[in-house]
Design a protein around this motif. Structure first.
Motif, mmCIF file in Angstrom:
data_model
loop_
_atom_site.group_PDB
_atom_site.id
_atom_site.type_symbol
_atom_site.label_atom_id
_atom_site.label_comp_id
_atom_site.label_asym_id
_atom_site.label_seq_id
_atom_site.Cartn_x
_atom_site.Cartn_y
_atom_site.Cartn_z
ATOM 1 N N ASN A 54 0.818 -1.208 0.000
ATOM 2 C CA ASN A 54 0.000 0.000 0.000
ATOM 3 C C ASN A 54 0.858 1.267 0.000
ATOM 4 O OD1 ASN A 54 -2.447 1.389 0.014
ATOM 5 N ND2 ASN A 54 -2.414 1.643 2.233
ATOM 6 N N ASN A 55 1.312 1.643 -1.178
ATOM 7 C CA ASN A 55 1.928 2.955 -1.376
ATOM 8 C C ASN A 55 1.530 3.462 -2.754
ATOM 9 O OD1 ASN A 55 4.119 2.229 -3.401
ATOM 10 N ND2 ASN A 55 4.674 0.871 -1.690
ATOM 11 N N LEU A 56 1.707 4.746 -2.972
ATOM 12 C CA LEU A 56 1.158 5.376 -4.177
ATOM 13 C C LEU A 56 1.703 4.787 -5.461
ATOM 14 C CD1 LEU A 56 1.078 9.139 -3.096
ATOM 15 C CD2 LEU A 56 -0.785 7.486 -3.107
ATOM 16 N N THR A 57 2.932 4.319 -5.456
ATOM 17 C CA THR A 57 3.531 3.794 -6.687
ATOM 18 C C THR A 57 2.895 2.492 -7.144
ATOM 19 O OG1 THR A 57 5.255 2.632 -5.444
ATOM 20 C CG2 THR A 57 5.723 4.896 -6.112
ATOM 21 N N GLN A 58 2.138 1.827 -6.266
ATOM 22 C CA GLN A 58 1.562 0.531 -6.600
ATOM 23 C C GLN A 58 0.198 0.644 -7.274
ATOM 24 O OE1 GLN A 58 2.902 -2.946 -5.346
ATOM 25 N NE2 GLN A 58 4.562 -1.565 -5.923
ATOM 26 N N TYR A 59 -0.416 1.814 -7.211
ATOM 27 C CA TYR A 59 -1.774 1.964 -7.738
ATOM 28 C C TYR A 59 -1.743 2.227 -9.239
ATOM 29 C CZ TYR A 59 -3.759 2.285 -3.020
ATOM 30 O OH TYR A 59 -4.173 2.015 -1.744
ATOM 31 N N GLN A 115 -0.811 11.847 2.335
ATOM 32 C CA GLN A 115 -0.195 10.548 2.083
ATOM 33 C C GLN A 115 0.055 9.786 3.375
ATOM 34 O OE1 GLN A 115 3.202 10.764 -0.476
ATOM 35 N NE2 GLN A 115 3.735 8.603 -0.224
ATOM 36 N N GLN A 116 0.217 10.497 4.482
ATOM 37 C CA GLN A 116 0.473 9.839 5.758
ATOM 38 C C GLN A 116 -0.719 9.014 6.239
ATOM 39 O OE1 GLN A 116 0.992 13.049 5.081
ATOM 40 N NE2 GLN A 116 3.236 13.141 5.085
ATOM 41 N N GLN A 117 -1.897 9.216 5.633
ATOM 42 C CA GLN A 117 -3.071 8.447 6.029
ATOM 43 C C GLN A 117 -3.058 7.033 5.464
ATOM 44 O OE1 GLN A 117 -5.775 12.359 5.327
ATOM 45 N NE2 GLN A 117 -6.931 10.486 5.601
ATOM 46 N N LEU A 118 -2.183 6.734 4.518
ATOM 47 C CA LEU A 118 -2.120 5.384 3.953
ATOM 48 C C LEU A 118 -1.673 4.401 5.024
ATOM 49 C CD1 LEU A 118 -0.465 6.027 0.460
ATOM 50 C CD2 LEU A 118 -2.830 5.353 0.906
ATOM 51 N N LYS A 119 -2.453 3.357 5.214
ATOM 52 C CA LYS A 119 -2.122 2.329 6.202
ATOM 53 C C LYS A 119 -1.036 1.408 5.662
ATOM 54 C CE LYS A 119 -5.434 3.945 8.781
ATOM 55 N NZ LYS A 119 -5.144 4.707 10.008
ATOM 56 N N ASP A 120 -0.268 0.862 6.574
ATOM 57 C CA ASP A 120 0.836 -0.021 6.200
ATOM 58 C C ASP A 120 0.333 -1.464 6.152
ATOM 59 O OD1 ASP A 120 3.256 -1.182 5.662
ATOM 60 O OD2 ASP A 120 4.082 -0.918 7.677
ATOM 61 N N GLN A 158 -10.571 4.133 1.381
ATOM 62 C CA GLN A 158 -10.632 4.524 2.792
ATOM 63 C C GLN A 158 -11.716 5.593 2.897
ATOM 64 O OE1 GLN A 158 -7.513 6.831 5.377
ATOM 65 N NE2 GLN A 158 -6.812 4.721 5.184
ATOM 66 N N THR A 159 -12.811 5.275 3.564
ATOM 67 C CA THR A 159 -13.960 6.180 3.662
ATOM 68 C C THR A 159 -14.263 6.438 5.128
ATOM 69 O OG1 THR A 159 -15.381 4.228 3.453
ATOM 70 C CG2 THR A 159 -14.992 5.518 1.463
ATOM 71 N N PRO A 160 -13.615 7.444 5.717
ATOM 72 C CA PRO A 160 -13.807 7.679 7.153
ATOM 73 C C PRO A 160 -15.217 8.092 7.524
ATOM 74 C CG PRO A 160 -12.531 9.454 6.128
ATOM 75 C CD PRO A 160 -12.654 8.373 5.108
ATOM 76 N N GLY A 161 -16.036 8.536 6.572
ATOM 77 C CA GLY A 161 -17.383 8.985 6.909
ATOM 78 C C GLY A 161 -18.460 7.937 6.753
ATOM 79 N N LYS A 162 -18.094 6.679 6.497
ATOM 80 C CA LYS A 162 -19.129 5.686 6.239
ATOM 81 C C LYS A 162 -19.948 5.373 7.489
ATOM 82 C CE LYS A 162 -15.973 1.731 6.818
ATOM 83 N NZ LYS A 162 -15.405 0.543 6.158
ATOM 84 N N GLY A 163 -19.312 5.452 8.676
ATOM 85 C CA GLY A 163 -20.071 5.252 9.909
ATOM 86 C C GLY A 163 -21.097 6.348 10.117
ATOM 87 N N VAL A 164 -20.720 7.574 9.792
ATOM 88 C CA VAL A 164 -21.651 8.703 9.906
ATOM 89 C C VAL A 164 -22.802 8.527 8.922
ATOM 90 C CG1 VAL A 164 -21.871 11.205 9.709
ATOM 91 C CG2 VAL A 164 -19.787 10.216 10.662
ATOM 92 N N ALA A 165 -22.489 8.131 7.687
ATOM 93 C CA ALA A 165 -23.540 7.920 6.687
ATOM 94 C C ALA A 165 -24.483 6.794 7.109
ATOM 95 C CB ALA A 165 -22.914 7.618 5.328
#
Length: 531
Positions: free
Chosen positions: A221-226, A237-242, A450-457
């Motif tokens: 999971n880093n930008l070069t892989q997408y 970018q720091q939000q990307l999980k390892d 990564q959708t941090p607002g899905k719980g709110v929705a």
């Protein structure tokens, strides 16, 4: 002393009928925007604006499908790009409708909250003077005194109704219920705001990306892989999980009988994943609608296809390209299109583009694939040489071959078509090299989001259901009971008994309740102690 002359003031400007000042115009505009009619219109407009996003391929969902659509519709592409139809949900016009809807809902809800608060604090209205003129009413006589009737009515109605405070001299009881209905309406409108807020949080702080993975490959999971990556406006970018995962195996079950024969019924990928550098390796069966959750990031299986393993050699028989090349399905039969771009050879650049047939056959003299499964895999490609733009420095899609300055490789005076099945090798014309079809590997396309607002929705959807049920099934009603001295009842004996006339009326404020049944039940309860 002489008095000072009066000061002449300029006459006030006369306004035309209907003319509004700046402040009045702002007030009128605000009232129009915050009206319920405008909110409903904006909600309908938002639903209509979302239709292109479900019909036209979207960049943030499937960039490969967008690329294929652009290649198939070169005339419409400039217009669609100008209208942002390939990224509907992040377009300025969609955002404008979205924000106007939020403002309109807020403007609708806040005043209604104050009205609802005042209605909760207000007492039920006093009984009308003539209850017998109400649409649903009844009356009876009892030997109980008016005071006893009123006391008993307050006891009965107080179980499920809100009562008007008793006052000296009152000959009636006023009660009402159903304020939760309006609370349900408010909760439903508030839930729409919660859902919109959830989508906004996900759109601003979340991201969505896609990648094609051949069986046996590993994703980190880093930008070069997408293959494609669409971050939110406030994403960092720091939000990307390892994490990392490997596609160990991929299986497909094909329907072989019935009207849907040839379609994939079930497909799943066996993946192993690891959280962090030192995390424990675990296994998961990745299936459609069963995403893999990795530390708040979801991995969805959204597609699959074939990646022929091809080896290209140059004129000196040196391998310049080998490995699986994903071909993109063009229809439900998995007829797939792909491009092979070997690195620059020592002589001329070489490129191949064409079709992959999973189950090749001839029907009426035309090459077709009769099944989605790779029962008879066949490659049919055209070979090109010349300046294919490999060294131009311009970014190129791996699924597009720039043939502007290239010519087909010819053999026996005709453009050479490279037709191959696994194990076959074809020599290219003019001694430019050879192409070998080794085997076929499957690939899967995963969407990582990564959708941090899905719980709110989700909370908003639950609140909407609760509010909708409250507004549909709760009936606001008002009930009045009046007790007044009646006539003297002659029981046939020497004495005469005083009676009390009881009048009862029920009003359904929603206009569609079964008030007759409510009235009958209330009369039965009121007469329980009547003798």
């Amino acid at each position: 002393m002489s008095s000072a002359p009066p000061v002449e003031r300029p006459p006030a400007e006369e306004r035309r009928p209907g003319e509004l000042g700046a402040r009045e115009l702002l007030r009128w505009t605000w009232r129009q925007i915050t009206s319920m009619r405008t909110a409903l219109m904006l909600l309908l407009m938002l639903a209509l604006a979302a239709i292109p996003g479900s019909v036209i391929p979207q960049e943030d969902v499937d960039s490969l499908a967008v690329t294929r659509w652009k290649n198939e519709h070169p005339k419409l592409t400039p217009l669609y790009e100008r209208l942002d139809l390939f990224s509907v949900y992040s377009s300025p016009w969609f955002s404008a409708i979205y924000l106007l809807l939020v403002v309109s809902l807020v403007g609708c809800i806040i005043p209604r909250l104050f009205v609802y608060y005042r209605a909760l604090r207000a007492q039920p209205p006093a009984a009308p003077r003539h209850l017998t003129r109400m649409p649903v009413h009844a009356s009876y006589e009892t030997e109980l005194s008016p005071e006893q009737v009123i006391a008993h009515a307050r006891e009965v109605l107080g179980r499920r109704h809100r009562l008007r405070a008793a006052a000296d001299g009152d000959d009636f009881v006023a009660a009402e219920r159903g304020h939760v209905r309006e609370a349900g309406n408010l909760l439903f409108h508030l839930s729409v705001l919660v859902v919109l807020a959830g989508f906004a949080v996900g759109g601003l702080w979340g991201y969505q990306g896609g990648v094609i993975l051949v069986e046996g490959s590993t994703f980190t999971n880093n930008l070069t892989q997408y293959d494609d990556f669409n971050p939110g406006g406030l994403f960092r970018q720091q939000q990307l999980k390892d994490f990392r995962f490997t596609v160990e195996d991929f299986e497909v079950e094909w329907l072989k009988e019935g009207p849907r024969a040839g379609q994939a019924r079930k497909f799943e990928a066996d993946v192993t994943y690891r959280l962090g550098r030192d995390g424990e390796e675990r296994q998961y069966d990745l299936r459609v609608n069963h995403p893999l959750e990795l530390d708040g990031t979801d991995v969805f299986l959204i597609g699959h296809g074939y990646a022929p393993v091809v080896t290209v050699r140059d004129s000196e028989d040196e391998v310049i390209y080998t490995g699986p090349t994903p071909f993109l399905p063009q229809d439900a039969s998995f007829l797939s299109f792909g491009v092979i771009k070997p690195p620059v050879a020592k002589s001329d650049q070489i490129g191949l583009e064409g079709l992959f047939y999973p189950s090749f056959d001839f029907v009426d003299g035309n090459p077709v694939t009769v099944f989605g499964d790779d029962l008879n895999p066949t490659l049919s490609m055209l070979a090109w040489t010349g300046d294919l733009g490999y060294e131009s420095g311009r970014s190129q899609s791996i699924y597009v071959l720039d043939k502007t300055n290239a010519t087909p490789i010819e053999k026996d005076g005709k453009p050479q078509r490279v037709d191959l099945q696994p194990g076959d090798t074809v020599e290219l014309g003019d001694g430019l090299g050879s192409v070998t079809f080794e085997r076929v590997d499957p690939w899967i396309r995963v969407q990582i989001s990564q959708t941090p607002g899905k719980g709110v929705a989700l909370l908003g959807v639950v609140l909407a259901l609760i509010g909708l049920c409250a507004s549909l099934f709760i009936r606001p009603r008002r009930v009045w009971v009046r007790a007044v001295p009646g006539t003297m009842d002659d029981d046939g004996g020497p004495g005469r008994v005083a009676t009390t006339r009881v009048e009862v009326a029920v009003l359904d404020r929603s206009g569609n309740g079964d008030t007759d049944e409510v009235l009958a039940r209330l009369l039965e309860q009121l007469k329980e102690t009547a003798t």
